[in-house]
Each structure stands twice: as structure tokens, then as C-alpha cells.
Write a protein that holds these residues in place. Structure first.
Motif, PDB file in Angstrom:
ATOM      1  N   LYS A 226      10.397  -2.955 -20.934  1.00 17.52           N
ATOM      2  CA  LYS A 226      10.787  -2.165 -22.000  1.00 17.52           C
ATOM      3  C   LYS A 226       9.853  -1.108 -22.070  1.00 17.52           C
ATOM      4  CE  LYS A 226      11.332  -3.128 -27.034  1.00 17.52           C
ATOM      5  NZ  LYS A 226      11.344  -4.319 -27.938  1.00 17.52           N
ATOM      6  N   TYR A 227       8.545  -1.411 -22.172  1.00 16.16           N
ATOM      7  CA  TYR A 227       7.520  -0.364 -22.330  1.00 16.16           C
ATOM      8  C   TYR A 227       6.903   0.162 -21.115  1.00 16.16           C
ATOM      9  CZ  TYR A 227       7.653  -2.039 -26.899  1.00 16.16           C
ATOM     10  OH  TYR A 227       8.026  -2.583 -28.225  1.00 16.16           O
ATOM     11  N   ILE A 228       7.097  -0.556 -19.930  1.00 18.60           N
ATOM     12  CA  ILE A 228       6.480   0.340 -18.792  1.00 18.60           C
ATOM     13  C   ILE A 228       7.629   0.292 -17.617  1.00 18.60           C
ATOM     14  CG2 ILE A 228       5.034  -0.005 -16.669  1.00 18.60           C
ATOM     15  CD1 ILE A 228       3.392  -2.044 -18.615  1.00 18.60           C
ATOM     16  N   GLN A 229       8.092   1.707 -17.497  1.00 14.35           N
ATOM     17  CA  GLN A 229       9.036   1.958 -16.258  1.00 14.35           C
ATOM     18  C   GLN A 229       8.171   2.122 -15.068  1.00 14.35           C
ATOM     19  OE1 GLN A 229       9.837   3.531 -19.675  1.00 14.35           O
ATOM     20  NE2 GLN A 229      11.300   1.810 -19.562  1.00 14.35           N
ATOM     21  N   THR A 230       8.788   1.338 -14.085  1.00 13.27           N
ATOM     22  CA  THR A 230       8.150   1.274 -12.870  1.00 13.27           C
ATOM     23  C   THR A 230       8.874   2.582 -12.075  1.00 13.27           C
ATOM     24  OG1 THR A 230       9.342  -0.478 -12.245  1.00 13.27           O
ATOM     25  CG2 THR A 230       6.906  -0.683 -12.792  1.00 13.27           C
ATOM     26  N   ASP A 231       8.303   3.325 -11.429  1.00 11.25           N
ATOM     27  CA  ASP A 231       9.145   4.207 -10.591  1.00 11.25           C
ATOM     28  C   ASP A 231       9.522   3.637  -9.498  1.00 11.25           C
ATOM     29  OD1 ASP A 231       8.003   5.857 -12.507  1.00 11.25           O
ATOM     30  OD2 ASP A 231       6.186   6.522 -10.862  1.00 11.25           O
TER      31      ASP A 231
END
Ligand code: GLN
Length: 232
Positions: A226-231
Motif C-alpha cells: 500500500k505504501y511502497i511501490q516496487t518497480d
């Protein structure tokens, strides 16, 4: 240890601005990984949380002095701290990293920091790292209170670089902050929820129980996502 609350409300101290772990959203409400995690622990175990978002060093001191029951603030479990605190199981693998202003291509390595000012937050793992390597690389350290102050100091060229935990720097990069990270992060350092040594053992037990359940059900990965978008 008993996993029942012994108080209706626990006072939990935290950092003031430490996205994505604790920060104010557009409505002025505090959100983030630490906030949601602690709220879930409270919900699952039937107690209320009175959060005090007072800054990292103040949060640590509030627990040491007994003004708060626990601290959740992206706090690294260190050998030094376990002398004064009891920690939960680790909930996040972190590490520290240097950031410089976008377009500053003169700094590519720690040795390029010679004669430069680097800012870090008082009492943090970054401050420890910088202290330890100060003589080796010949920089000076500027101590500030908040992560926002680090970014501001960099922005107005008061310092040539800042150091903070890599997920916080990474979040700022993803949000389009005017910074870049020319030096690889230092691995090591896991976050834990902490209480003053020997106090509130039930809080640690309840935290560990809910964390384990959330990991098992997939709720914890969902919370991180929800808070960390992993590329990809
Ligand atoms: N993880 C770092 C520490 O524990 C920084 C925490 C923070 O600034 N909130 O020292």
C-alpha cells in the motif's frame, strides 16, 4: 507472556515526518506503515492507541523516561539500544543511504564528500554511520531534528548531502523530490517496535502475535504494498 492488554489505552511515540512509515496525508491524518501496523495490533488485541508524533529522538526519549509506553518509528534494532529497550520481532529490513541534490554529479562515492557538510537526524543509525566514518572520508556532520529539515537543508545548499534510511529516501525519490542517490545503500538494520526494557511485556507479545498472523495471512505484504511501490 500474556497477550492481553493491561491498560485500555497505550501511549505510542513516533517520528513526526517519516514517510512511508508515518506522515500526514492530504487530510492531515497520520498514516503509514508504522501507523497502520500499530492500529491493527490495537484492533486485534482490544486496546486504544494514543499516538504522539513527536520526532524520532523525542520518541525514543519519551519511552526511556516513561512518558510513552512504546515507540514505533522505523527504529533500528541495534546492540546499543537493546541495553535500554526490549524490541519486537523485526518487521522491516532497512539500511542507510546518502542522497544529494538532483544534478549534483560531483559526488559519486563517499570519498567525494571530503570537506563537505552532510546532514543527518540526531540519534539515528545514519548519525552513527556518519560518525564512524568521519575521519576516513573527511566530511563534517550537521545534526537536524526531522527528515523534512534534511531535505530543506539540501534544497538550500546548506549541506552537500544528507543521510537517512533508504526506504525513506526511496519514497522521496518516487514522490519526485529533487534528489538523487549516487552511492549504494548500506545493508543491515531491521526495524522493531520497542518498549523500555522490562516494561509493558504484553505490548511486545501482542505486537509479535499480530505481526506473525499478518505475515501468515498475507495482510502484512498487502500493507507494505500500500505504501511502497516496487518497480518491476
Ligand atoms: N532507523 C533509524 C534509526 O533507528 C532512523 C529512524 C527515524 O529517523 N525515524 O536510527
Amino acid at each position: 507472556t500474556d497477550t492481553k492488554p493491561l491498560k485500555q489505552t497505550y501511549i505510542i511515540a513516533s517520528d513526526s515526518t517519516y514517510a512511508p512509515f508515518e506522515y500526514q496525508n492530504a487530510d492531515g491524518d497520520y498514516v503509514g506503515i508504522d501507523v497502520d501496523l500499530m492500529k491493527e495490533v490495537a484492533k486485534q488485541n482490544g486496546f486504544n492507541v494514543d499516538f504522539k508524533f513527536i520526532g524520532f529522538n523525542s520518541a525514543v526519549q519519551a519511552v526511556e523516561s516513561g512518558q510513552a509506553d512504546g515507540v514505533i518509528a522505523g527504529m533500528t534494532i541495534t546492540d546499543e539500544r537493546i541495553k535500554a529497550f526490549d524490541f519486537s520481532e523485526p518487521y522491516f529490513d532497512s539500511g542507510v543511504q546518502i542522497a544529494v541534490k538532483k544534478g549534483n554529479n560531483k559526488i559519486k562515492d563517499y570519498k567525494d564528500l571530503k570537506g563537505q557538510k552532510i546532514a543527518a537526524k540526531i540519534g539515528t543509525a545514519s548519525a552513527d554511520f556518519l560518525e564512524k566514518n568521519k575521519d576516513k572520508y573527511g566530511y563534517s556532520i550537521t545534526y537536524l531534528d526531522t527528515t523534512d529539515a534534511l531535505f530543506s537543508a539540501l534544497d538550500i545548499n546548506e549541506v552537500a548531502a544528507i543521510m537517512d534510511d533508504y526506504p525513506v529516501i526511496g519514497y522521496a525519490v518516487a514522490q519526485g523530490q529533487n534528489i538523487q542517490t549516487p552511492i549504494a545503500k548500506e545493508d543491515g538494520g531491521q526495524y522493531g517496535f520497542a518498549v523500555k526494557k522490562g516494561t509493558n511485556p504484553e505490548l511486545i507479545a501482542m505486537f509479535n502475535k499480530t505481526l506473525a498472523e499478518m505475515k501468515k495471512s498475507g495482510a502484512y505484504d498487502k500493507l507494505l504494498g500500500k505504501y511502497i511501490q516496487t518497480d518491476t
